[in-house]
Motif scaffolding. Structure first.
Motif, PDB file in Angstrom:
ATOM      1  N   VAL A  23      19.519  -2.200  27.546  1.00 12.86           N
ATOM      2  CA  VAL A  23      18.724  -2.357  28.768  1.00 12.86           C
ATOM      3  C   VAL A  23      18.399  -3.820  28.997  1.00 12.86           C
ATOM      4  O   VAL A  23      18.493  -4.334  30.124  1.00 12.86           O
ATOM      5  CB  VAL A  23      17.418  -1.524  28.670  1.00 12.86           C
ATOM      6  N   LEU A  24      18.040  -4.544  27.931  1.00 10.52           N
ATOM      7  CA  LEU A  24      17.707  -5.969  28.049  1.00 10.52           C
ATOM      8  C   LEU A  24      18.936  -6.781  28.471  1.00 10.52           C
ATOM      9  O   LEU A  24      18.841  -7.659  29.342  1.00 10.52           O
ATOM     10  CB  LEU A  24      17.158  -6.483  26.714  1.00 10.52           C
ATOM     11  N   ILE A  25      20.084  -6.464  27.863  1.00 11.44           N
ATOM     12  CA  ILE A  25      21.325  -7.165  28.230  1.00 11.44           C
ATOM     13  C   ILE A  25      21.665  -6.903  29.694  1.00 11.44           C
ATOM     14  O   ILE A  25      22.009  -7.820  30.448  1.00 11.44           O
ATOM     15  CB  ILE A  25      22.488  -6.717  27.306  1.00 11.44           C
ATOM     16  N   GLY A  26      21.528  -5.634  30.100  1.00 11.39           N
ATOM     17  CA  GLY A  26      21.799  -5.290  31.500  1.00 11.39           C
ATOM     18  C   GLY A  26      20.868  -6.036  32.446  1.00 11.39           C
ATOM     19  O   GLY A  26      21.282  -6.491  33.513  1.00 11.39           O
ATOM     20  N   ALA A  27      19.580  -6.180  32.052  1.00 12.90           N
ATOM     21  CA  ALA A  27      18.604  -6.881  32.890  1.00 12.90           C
ATOM     22  C   ALA A  27      18.975  -8.354  33.040  1.00 12.90           C
ATOM     23  O   ALA A  27      18.866  -8.929  34.133  1.00 12.90           O
ATOM     24  CB  ALA A  27      17.211  -6.745  32.277  1.00 12.90           C
ATOM     25  N   ILE A  28      19.425  -8.971  31.954  1.00 11.54           N
ATOM     26  CA  ILE A  28      19.786 -10.406  32.013  1.00 11.54           C
ATOM     27  C   ILE A  28      21.043 -10.607  32.856  1.00 11.54           C
ATOM     28  O   ILE A  28      21.119 -11.537  33.667  1.00 11.54           O
ATOM     29  CB  ILE A  28      19.978 -10.971  30.586  1.00 11.54           C
ATOM     30  N   TRP A  74      22.163  -8.665  35.277  1.00  7.56           N
ATOM     31  CA  TRP A  74      21.800  -8.434  36.683  1.00  7.56           C
ATOM     32  C   TRP A  74      21.038  -9.645  37.238  1.00  7.56           C
ATOM     33  O   TRP A  74      21.261 -10.072  38.371  1.00  7.56           O
ATOM     34  CB  TRP A  74      20.979  -7.156  36.803  1.00  7.56           C
ATOM     35  N   SER A  75      20.161 -10.218  36.429  1.00 10.27           N
ATOM     36  CA  SER A  75      19.404 -11.394  36.866  1.00 10.27           C
ATOM     37  C   SER A  75      20.335 -12.572  37.120  1.00 10.27           C
ATOM     38  O   SER A  75      20.167 -13.303  38.109  1.00 10.27           O
ATOM     39  CB  SER A  75      18.365 -11.778  35.805  1.00 10.27           C
ATOM     40  N   GLY A 123      31.042  -9.480  27.141  1.00 14.05           N
ATOM     41  CA  GLY A 123      31.579 -10.589  27.932  1.00 14.05           C
ATOM     42  C   GLY A 123      30.803 -10.826  29.214  1.00 14.05           C
ATOM     43  O   GLY A 123      30.637 -11.973  29.636  1.00 14.05           O
ATOM     44  N   ARG A 124      30.325  -9.753  29.859  1.00 11.15           N
ATOM     45  CA  ARG A 124      29.604  -9.917  31.122  1.00 11.15           C
ATOM     46  C   ARG A 124      28.340 -10.750  30.959  1.00 11.15           C
ATOM     47  O   ARG A 124      27.933 -11.463  31.869  1.00 11.15           O
ATOM     48  CB  ARG A 124      29.269  -8.552  31.729  1.00 11.15           C
ATOM     49  N   LEU A 125      27.698 -10.640  29.775  1.00 11.46           N
ATOM     50  CA  LEU A 125      26.503 -11.437  29.506  1.00 11.46           C
ATOM     51  C   LEU A 125      26.880 -12.909  29.338  1.00 11.46           C
ATOM     52  O   LEU A 125      26.250 -13.797  29.935  1.00 11.46           O
ATOM     53  CB  LEU A 125      25.803 -10.920  28.247  1.00 11.46           C
ATOM     54  N   LEU A 163      30.144  -8.336  39.096  1.00  8.66           N
ATOM     55  CA  LEU A 163      29.295  -7.154  39.316  1.00  8.66           C
ATOM     56  C   LEU A 163      29.929  -5.834  38.847  1.00  8.66           C
ATOM     57  O   LEU A 163      29.228  -4.982  38.279  1.00  8.66           O
ATOM     58  CB  LEU A 163      28.929  -7.075  40.805  1.00  8.66           C
ATOM     59  N   PRO A 164      31.241  -5.591  39.045  1.00  6.44           N
ATOM     60  CA  PRO A 164      31.816  -4.310  38.590  1.00  6.44           C
ATOM     61  C   PRO A 164      31.789  -4.125  37.074  1.00  6.44           C
ATOM     62  O   PRO A 164      32.047  -3.021  36.587  1.00  6.44           O
ATOM     63  CB  PRO A 164      33.272  -4.374  39.103  1.00  6.44           C
ATOM     64  N   TYR A 165      31.498  -5.192  36.316  1.00  4.23           N
ATOM     65  CA  TYR A 165      31.327  -5.031  34.867  1.00  4.23           C
ATOM     66  C   TYR A 165      29.974  -4.411  34.546  1.00  4.23           C
ATOM     67  O   TYR A 165      29.718  -3.981  33.423  1.00  4.23           O
ATOM     68  CB  TYR A 165      31.418  -6.394  34.166  1.00  4.23           C
ATOM     69  N   LEU A 166      29.079  -4.406  35.561  1.00  2.00           N
ATOM     70  CA  LEU A 166      27.717  -3.903  35.355  1.00  2.00           C
ATOM     71  C   LEU A 166      27.478  -2.559  36.009  1.00  2.00           C
ATOM     72  O   LEU A 166      26.723  -1.728  35.496  1.00  2.00           O
ATOM     73  CB  LEU A 166      26.718  -4.934  35.921  1.00  2.00           C
TER      74      LEU A 166
END
Length: 305
Positions: free
Chosen positions: A3-8, A10-11, A140-142, A208-211
């Motif tokens: 969740v934290l990785i996803g939040a970063i 997205w930010s 990789g997305r991060l 974005l499609p990685y998320l």
């Protein structure tokens, strides 16, 4: 941790999108309602290069950057410049960007159908998550999205504070009329802003499609977050997009996740309500956002910006 990785991630994406919106607003005074559609165009450029040329979306970033910049210039030339020449009001220019957004939405929808017929796959809904890499547990997305933000901020700092064009650009942003009277070509600064706005949005759109899943309508869900990030951070200052992007991105992701623990997963679809509330609160309390406060002016003076 996910969740934290996803939040970063997205930010980071939100920062890139809000930077473009803020730059075009400062230079032309127009809030661009097509900013989110720019991102979805970037997603489809990356998908096209993947399907037809086998190019990994991360490797297609330079292509999406350039094509996105061209899209930004076309938006300015087709939708705005003729109206600016006729001294159209800000309201008319806003409606023009809204109309351009609808046109882009139609083009994206039609193009997804054409691409589906060529590839014999359903291209109206897609993700790149299965293509992502991993380094020591970090997706990789991060890594890529963080690098894009760092390179963008560094590039903007060097451009704005270390070059003559950057000085002209800052002068045009602060007072276009005075800058024009001093011999600065304000039109060139507008063109640069729209090029960069389209380029950053398309680049963000290809990550974005990685998320999350992408459909032609995804832009309608993104636009609320983009405006919220720019307004909360301060629509009159580039740094505001950076601050607002992280505040909105982290708030949307983490607050919604915490609420879902107590109220159930159905809450997750209402994450944009948080952005809306923060945007409305900012407009009511301090419409110039965080970078418009006295505290920020002191920080800016201390940092010698």
């Amino acid at each position: 941790m996910d969740v934290l990785i996803g939040a970063i991630v997205w930010s980071n994406i939100l920062v890139l999108l809000a930077l473009g919106l803020t730059m075009t607003y400062i230079t032309t005074g127009v809030p661009n309602f097509a900013q989110a559609s720019f991102a979805i165009v970037g997603s489809y450029i990356a998908l096209t290069l993947l399907r037809l040329a086998g190019l990994n979306p991360y490797l297609s970033l330079p292509v999406t950057f350039i094509l996105g910049g061209i899209l930004g210039l076309l938006t300015y030339y087709i939708a705005l410049k003729p109206l600016i020449k006729r001294k159209a009001s800000i309201e008319m220019l806003m409606i023009a960007t809204l109309a351009w957004d609808l046109i882009l939405f139609g083009i994206i929808g039609a193009y997804s159908e054409v691409l589906s017929s060529i590839t014999k796959k359903t291209e109206t809904l897609f993700v790149f998550t299965y293509l992502d890499f991993d380094i020591y547990g970090l997706p990789g997305r991060l890594i890529v999205s963080a690098l894009l933000v760092l390179l963008t901020i560094l590039g903007l700092y060097l451009l704005l504070y270390k070059t003559k064009f950057g000085i002209a650009l800052r002068a045009s942003m602060e007072n276009p009329s005075l800058a024009e009277a001093m011999g600065i070509n304000v039109e060139n600064t507008r063109l640069f802003s729209w090029f960069l706005s389209g380029a950053l949005a398309c680049m963000a759109g290809s990550v974005l499609p990685y998320l999350q899943e992408i459909v032609p309508q995804t832009g309608y869900f993104l636009i609320v977050s983009i405006f919220a990030a720019s307004i909360v951070g301060g629509l009159y200052h580039i740094v505001g997009a950076l601050i607002g992007g992280y505040i909105i991105g982290v708030s949307e992701s983490l607050f919604t996740y915490i609420l879902s623990i107590f109220l159930g997963p159905g809450v997750l679809v209402y994450s944009k309500v948080i952005s809306l509330l923060m945007m409305i609160g900012t407009i009511l309390i301090h419409s110039k956002g965080i970078t418009g406060t006295e505290l920020w002016r002191r920080v800016e003076k201390w940092l010698n910006l």
